[in-house]
Design a protein around this motif. Structure first.
Motif, short mmCIF file in Angstrom:
data_model
loop_
_atom_site.label_atom_id
_atom_site.label_comp_id
_atom_site.label_asym_id
_atom_site.label_seq_id
_atom_site.Cartn_x
_atom_site.Cartn_y
_atom_site.Cartn_z
N ARG A 1 -9.87 10.69 -1.84
CA ARG A 1 -10.24 9.90 -3.01
C ARG A 1 -10.20 10.70 -4.31
O ARG A 1 -9.99 10.14 -5.38
CB ARG A 1 -11.66 9.34 -2.84
CG ARG A 1 -11.79 8.24 -1.82
CD ARG A 1 -13.23 7.80 -1.71
NE ARG A 1 -13.43 6.80 -0.68
CZ ARG A 1 -13.38 5.48 -0.90
NH1 ARG A 1 -13.15 5.02 -2.11
NH2 ARG A 1 -13.59 4.63 0.09
N ASP A 2 -10.42 12.00 -4.21
CA ASP A 2 -10.48 12.83 -5.41
C ASP A 2 -9.12 13.38 -5.82
O ASP A 2 -9.02 14.09 -6.82
CB ASP A 2 -11.46 13.99 -5.19
CG ASP A 2 -12.87 13.52 -4.93
OD1 ASP A 2 -13.26 12.49 -5.52
OD2 ASP A 2 -13.57 14.15 -4.11
N THR B 1 0.06 5.69 -8.17
CA THR B 1 -1.31 5.78 -8.68
C THR B 1 -1.99 4.43 -8.54
O THR B 1 -3.15 4.34 -8.11
CB THR B 1 -1.31 6.25 -10.14
OG1 THR B 1 -0.80 7.59 -10.21
CG2 THR B 1 -2.72 6.24 -10.72
N ALA B 2 -1.27 3.37 -8.89
CA ALA B 2 -1.82 2.01 -8.76
C ALA B 2 -2.01 1.62 -7.30
O ALA B 2 -3.02 1.00 -6.94
CB ALA B 2 -0.90 1.02 -9.47
N TYR C 1 0.85 -1.19 0.00
CA TYR C 1 0.00 0.00 0.00
C TYR C 1 0.89 1.24 0.00
O TYR C 1 2.10 1.15 0.22
CB TYR C 1 -0.95 -0.03 1.19
CG TYR C 1 -1.97 -1.14 1.11
CD1 TYR C 1 -3.03 -1.06 0.22
CD2 TYR C 1 -1.84 -2.29 1.90
CE1 TYR C 1 -3.96 -2.10 0.11
CE2 TYR C 1 -2.76 -3.32 1.79
CZ TYR C 1 -3.82 -3.22 0.90
OH TYR C 1 -4.72 -4.24 0.78
N TRP D 1 -7.87 2.12 -1.99
CA TRP D 1 -9.29 2.48 -1.88
C TRP D 1 -10.20 1.30 -2.22
O TRP D 1 -11.24 1.10 -1.57
CB TRP D 1 -9.59 3.67 -2.79
CG TRP D 1 -8.95 4.94 -2.34
CD1 TRP D 1 -7.96 5.65 -2.97
CD2 TRP D 1 -9.23 5.68 -1.14
NE1 TRP D 1 -7.61 6.77 -2.26
CE2 TRP D 1 -8.39 6.82 -1.13
CE3 TRP D 1 -10.13 5.50 -0.09
CZ2 TRP D 1 -8.41 7.75 -0.10
CZ3 TRP D 1 -10.15 6.43 0.95
CH2 TRP D 1 -9.30 7.53 0.93
N GLU D 2 -9.83 0.49 -3.19
CA GLU D 2 -10.65 -0.66 -3.55
C GLU D 2 -10.69 -1.68 -2.40
O GLU D 2 -11.76 -2.21 -2.07
CB GLU D 2 -10.08 -1.32 -4.82
CG GLU D 2 -10.28 -0.49 -6.08
CD GLU D 2 -9.48 -1.02 -7.25
OE1 GLU D 2 -8.82 -2.08 -7.09
OE2 GLU D 2 -9.52 -0.40 -8.33
N SER E 1 -5.42 13.18 -7.30
CA SER E 1 -4.57 12.39 -8.19
C SER E 1 -3.13 12.50 -7.72
O SER E 1 -2.63 13.61 -7.49
CB SER E 1 -4.70 12.89 -9.63
OG SER E 1 -6.01 12.73 -10.10
N PHE F 1 -2.52 3.59 -4.67
CA PHE F 1 -3.65 4.29 -4.07
C PHE F 1 -4.98 3.71 -4.58
O PHE F 1 -5.94 3.58 -3.81
CB PHE F 1 -3.58 5.79 -4.37
CG PHE F 1 -2.78 6.57 -3.35
CD1 PHE F 1 -3.29 6.78 -2.08
CD2 PHE F 1 -1.52 7.07 -3.66
CE1 PHE F 1 -2.56 7.49 -1.13
CE2 PHE F 1 -0.78 7.77 -2.72
CZ PHE F 1 -1.29 7.99 -1.45
N ALA F 2 -5.05 3.36 -5.86
CA ALA F 2 -6.27 2.74 -6.38
C ALA F 2 -6.55 1.44 -5.66
O ALA F 2 -7.70 1.14 -5.28
CB ALA F 2 -6.14 2.52 -7.89
N ARG F 3 -5.52 0.62 -5.47
CA ARG F 3 -5.67 -0.64 -4.74
C ARG F 3 -6.12 -0.37 -3.31
O ARG F 3 -7.00 -1.07 -2.78
CB ARG F 3 -4.34 -1.39 -4.73
CG ARG F 3 -4.32 -2.58 -3.79
CD ARG F 3 -2.93 -3.11 -3.58
NE ARG F 3 -2.42 -3.74 -4.78
CZ ARG F 3 -1.16 -4.16 -4.91
NH1 ARG F 3 -0.30 -3.99 -3.92
NH2 ARG F 3 -0.77 -4.73 -6.01
#
Length: 270
Positions: free
Chosen positions: A88-89, A147-148, A70, A154-155, A91, A150-152
């Motif tokens: 979340r918003d 970027t990947a 993470y 939140w998911e 980038s 942070f996406a992981r």
């Protein structure tokens, strides 16, 4: 631009070697059924580090036999800087203008991100433990990587029912005079444990439990939404290779987790 050595701030992390982030992607541990009377902290289906250092991430992985990466695993991040990134918003993006290479010290050097107010201690190539240059290719790779991650993050958080965030103390940031000019006060400075827990749950959801493990006189402070466990370093050391001396004191993390009711983890289910 260069900064003074960061060694005096984080003397035990300078020799750390972070794993390839792309390899740290195994399945999350399977939650087990909650027994009556069992502490919620023992039944987590997601546990992750929010910093402020790699010692925390290593001990979490060592204790629970997980290796899913993470964003905050390998940075050195003051608490307020960490909070600012939990949006979340937002980038993620790093530019060359953000980065400052520190002056080498006895155990190497680091790279400071003056806009985000954190250290990219493991994100750039080293020669004899020294970051000499920052390349465009590395910056591009870092932006893609985080970027990947942070996406992981939140998911996985959205899927989890009983997530637990772990911190190794609360990092205040950088002392006056350490940086060129003064650090952004919004990203630097003291925050009380309950205020930190409240801010994290406001960003990540009320289902989150927060665990803060720190060195100090033995105490257990129960918070609304979390716990602070302080234990002294007794000087005992696990039988680990010398190059892993930065992960100690492992016994403090182990005992803290035991006191909080975490059961020993089983290997991830394939």
């Amino acid at each position: 631009m260069v900064l003074p050595s960061a060694h005096f701030l984080f003397p035990q992390v300078s020799r750390a070697v972070a794993p390839d982030w792309a390899k740290c992607c195994s399945a999350r541990p399977r939650p087990r059924a909650r027994r009556q009377g069992e502490d919620l902290l023992a039944t987590t289906d997601l546990i992750f580090s929010l910093g402020p250092n790699c010692r925390n991430a290593w001990n979490l992985r060592h204790q629970f036999k997980v290796d899913r990466a993470y964003p905050f695993d390998w940075w050195i991040t003051p608490a307020k800087s960490m909070l600012s990134l939990l949006d979340r918003d937002r980038s993620f993006g790093v530019s060359r203008e953000d980065l400052v290479i520190s002056v080498p010290g006895p155990t190497g050097n680091t790279v400071y991100n003056r806009r985000l107010n954190l250290l990219h201690h493991h994100d750039f190539a080293r020669v004899n433990n020294i970051v000499e240059v920052v390349t465009d290719a590395e910056i591009e790779q870092i932006n893609a990587k985080y970027t990947a991650l942070f996406a992981r993050f939140w998911e996985d958080l959205d899927r989890a029912e009983h997530p637990v965030a772990v911190l190794n103390g609360i990092a205040r940031g950088w002392p006056s005079g350490y940086l060129p000019g003064e650090a952004d006060p919004a990203l630097n400075g003291h925050i009380e444990p309950q205020a930190l827990v409240d801010a994290l749950r406001a960003r990540l959801g009320a289902k989150l439990r927060v665990v803060i493990i720190d060195l100090g006189e033995e105490s257990h402070q129960r918070l609304d939404g979390g716990d602070v466990v302080r234990l002294p370093d007794l000087g005992t050391r696990d039988e680990l290779p010398e190059y892993l001396n930065w992960v100690e004191p492992v016994h403090v993390f182990r005992e803290a987790y035991q006191r909080l009711g975490f059961a020993p983890a089983l290997p991830p289910v394939s």
